[in-house]
Motif scaffolding. Structure first.
Motif, short mmCIF file in Angstrom:
data_model
loop_
_atom_site.label_atom_id
_atom_site.label_comp_id
_atom_site.label_asym_id
_atom_site.label_seq_id
_atom_site.Cartn_x
_atom_site.Cartn_y
_atom_site.Cartn_z
N SER A 155 1.96 -4.32 16.61
CA SER A 155 0.66 -4.45 15.95
C SER A 155 -0.04 -3.10 15.85
O SER A 155 -0.65 -2.77 14.83
CB SER A 155 -0.22 -5.44 16.71
N ARG A 156 0.07 -2.30 16.90
CA ARG A 156 -0.58 -0.98 16.89
C ARG A 156 0.04 -0.08 15.82
O ARG A 156 -0.68 0.65 15.14
CB ARG A 156 -0.43 -0.36 18.27
N ILE A 157 1.36 -0.14 15.67
CA ILE A 157 2.01 0.69 14.65
C ILE A 157 1.63 0.23 13.25
O ILE A 157 1.27 1.04 12.39
CB ILE A 157 3.55 0.64 14.82
N VAL A 158 1.71 -1.09 13.03
CA VAL A 158 1.50 -1.63 11.68
C VAL A 158 0.04 -1.56 11.26
O VAL A 158 -0.28 -1.20 10.11
CB VAL A 158 2.01 -3.08 11.61
N ARG A 159 -0.85 -1.90 12.17
CA ARG A 159 -2.26 -2.04 11.79
C ARG A 159 -3.09 -0.78 11.99
O ARG A 159 -4.17 -0.67 11.40
CB ARG A 159 -2.88 -3.19 12.59
N TYR A 171 0.83 -1.21 0.00
CA TYR A 171 0.00 0.00 0.00
C TYR A 171 0.86 1.25 0.00
O TYR A 171 0.59 2.22 -0.71
CB TYR A 171 -0.92 -0.03 1.22
N LEU A 172 1.94 1.25 0.77
CA LEU A 172 2.78 2.44 0.89
C LEU A 172 3.54 2.77 -0.39
O LEU A 172 3.90 3.93 -0.61
CB LEU A 172 3.77 2.26 2.05
N GLU A 181 -3.10 4.93 9.44
CA GLU A 181 -3.93 6.11 9.69
C GLU A 181 -3.17 7.40 9.38
O GLU A 181 -3.74 8.35 8.83
CB GLU A 181 -4.40 6.10 11.14
N ALA A 182 -1.88 7.44 9.73
CA ALA A 182 -1.08 8.63 9.46
C ALA A 182 -0.99 8.89 7.96
O ALA A 182 -1.16 10.03 7.49
CB ALA A 182 0.32 8.48 10.06
N VAL A 183 -0.72 7.84 7.19
CA VAL A 183 -0.58 8.00 5.74
C VAL A 183 -1.92 8.32 5.10
O VAL A 183 -2.02 9.19 4.22
CB VAL A 183 0.04 6.73 5.12
N ASP A 184 -2.97 7.64 5.51
CA ASP A 184 -4.29 7.90 4.93
C ASP A 184 -4.76 9.32 5.25
O ASP A 184 -5.34 10.00 4.38
CB ASP A 184 -5.31 6.88 5.46
N SER A 185 -4.51 9.78 6.47
CA SER A 185 -4.87 11.15 6.83
C SER A 185 -4.10 12.15 5.98
O SER A 185 -4.65 13.17 5.54
CB SER A 185 -4.58 11.37 8.31
#
Length: 204
Positions: free
Chosen positions: A125-129, A80-81, A134-138
């Motif tokens: 898991s919190r960072i990856v998922r 995705y990135l 969320e940072a990139v999508d925002s």
């Protein structure tokens, strides 16, 4: 099914054992004509004093299985990135972060350490998922609106800051794992030293 579970339960087993005592008393003539009451009473008493049934623990996946799933999700995230258009600075920070996450999720030594660290697995898991997607999508959504209304605050700056904070979190996890490995090494050194001292005492 319910009847079968009760027949195998501790209450039924304890009650049956006490009921057998009542039958023994009946055959020996102690219970007399009231033997049905004695047997039933002893069965009930045994069922009451029996410890409660212990339900089986839920079969949750262990940290190793969670790591395998997380590794697959990370590969999906990396794909995705690759489609995100970033500034030079943001791209560099994203590359540093993904390289660090890749090292933490590697099949080698870090996997072995994380398998015994559920909190570490949760942090990754919190960072990856959540945090990184969320940072990139925002950033992508905000950048679109910024292009519609030029002159507003650059979304790249926020993304760069967020990527730096996420890298800091990942580095803290890496430091914790490194310290864990160092403590284990020191513990083994002390064990060898103590064992050598004991051999010296025995030899003298």
């Amino acid at each position: 099914m319910a009847i079968s579970r009760y027949l195998e339960s501790r209450k039924n087993i304890a009650g049956s054992a006490c009921g057998l005592v009542g039958l023994v008393l009946t055959f020996t003539g102690v219970a007399g004509p009231y033997w049905p009451v004695v047997v039933a009473g002893l069965y009930g008493a045994g069922a009451l004093i029996a410890p409660p049934e212990r339900p089986a623990l839920p079969d949750f996946p262990d940290p190793s299985a969670q790591l395998d799933e997380l590794r697959g999700d990370f590969e999906t995230l990396r794909v995705y990135l690759t489609d995100i258009e970033l500034s030079v600075t943001a791209a560099a920070r994203l590359r540093e972060l993904t390289e660090l996450l890749s090292a933490l999720l590697d099949q080698g030594w870090s996997k072995e350490l994380l398998a015994h660290d559920p909190e570490g697995v949760h942090s990754l898991s919190r960072i990856v998922r959540r945090d990184l997607p969320e940072a990139v999508d925002s950033f992508v959504r905000t950048r679109w609106w910024t292009r519609m209304t030029p002159g507003t605050e650059s979304p790249e700056l926020h993304l760069e800051q967020q990527l730096g904070l996420l890298k800091r979190d990942a580095q803290q996890l890496a430091t914790m794992l490194r310290d864990t490995e160092a403590r284990r090494q020191k513990t083994h050194t002390r064990y060898l030293e103590d064992r050598g001292g004991q051999h010296g005492v025995m030899g003298s």
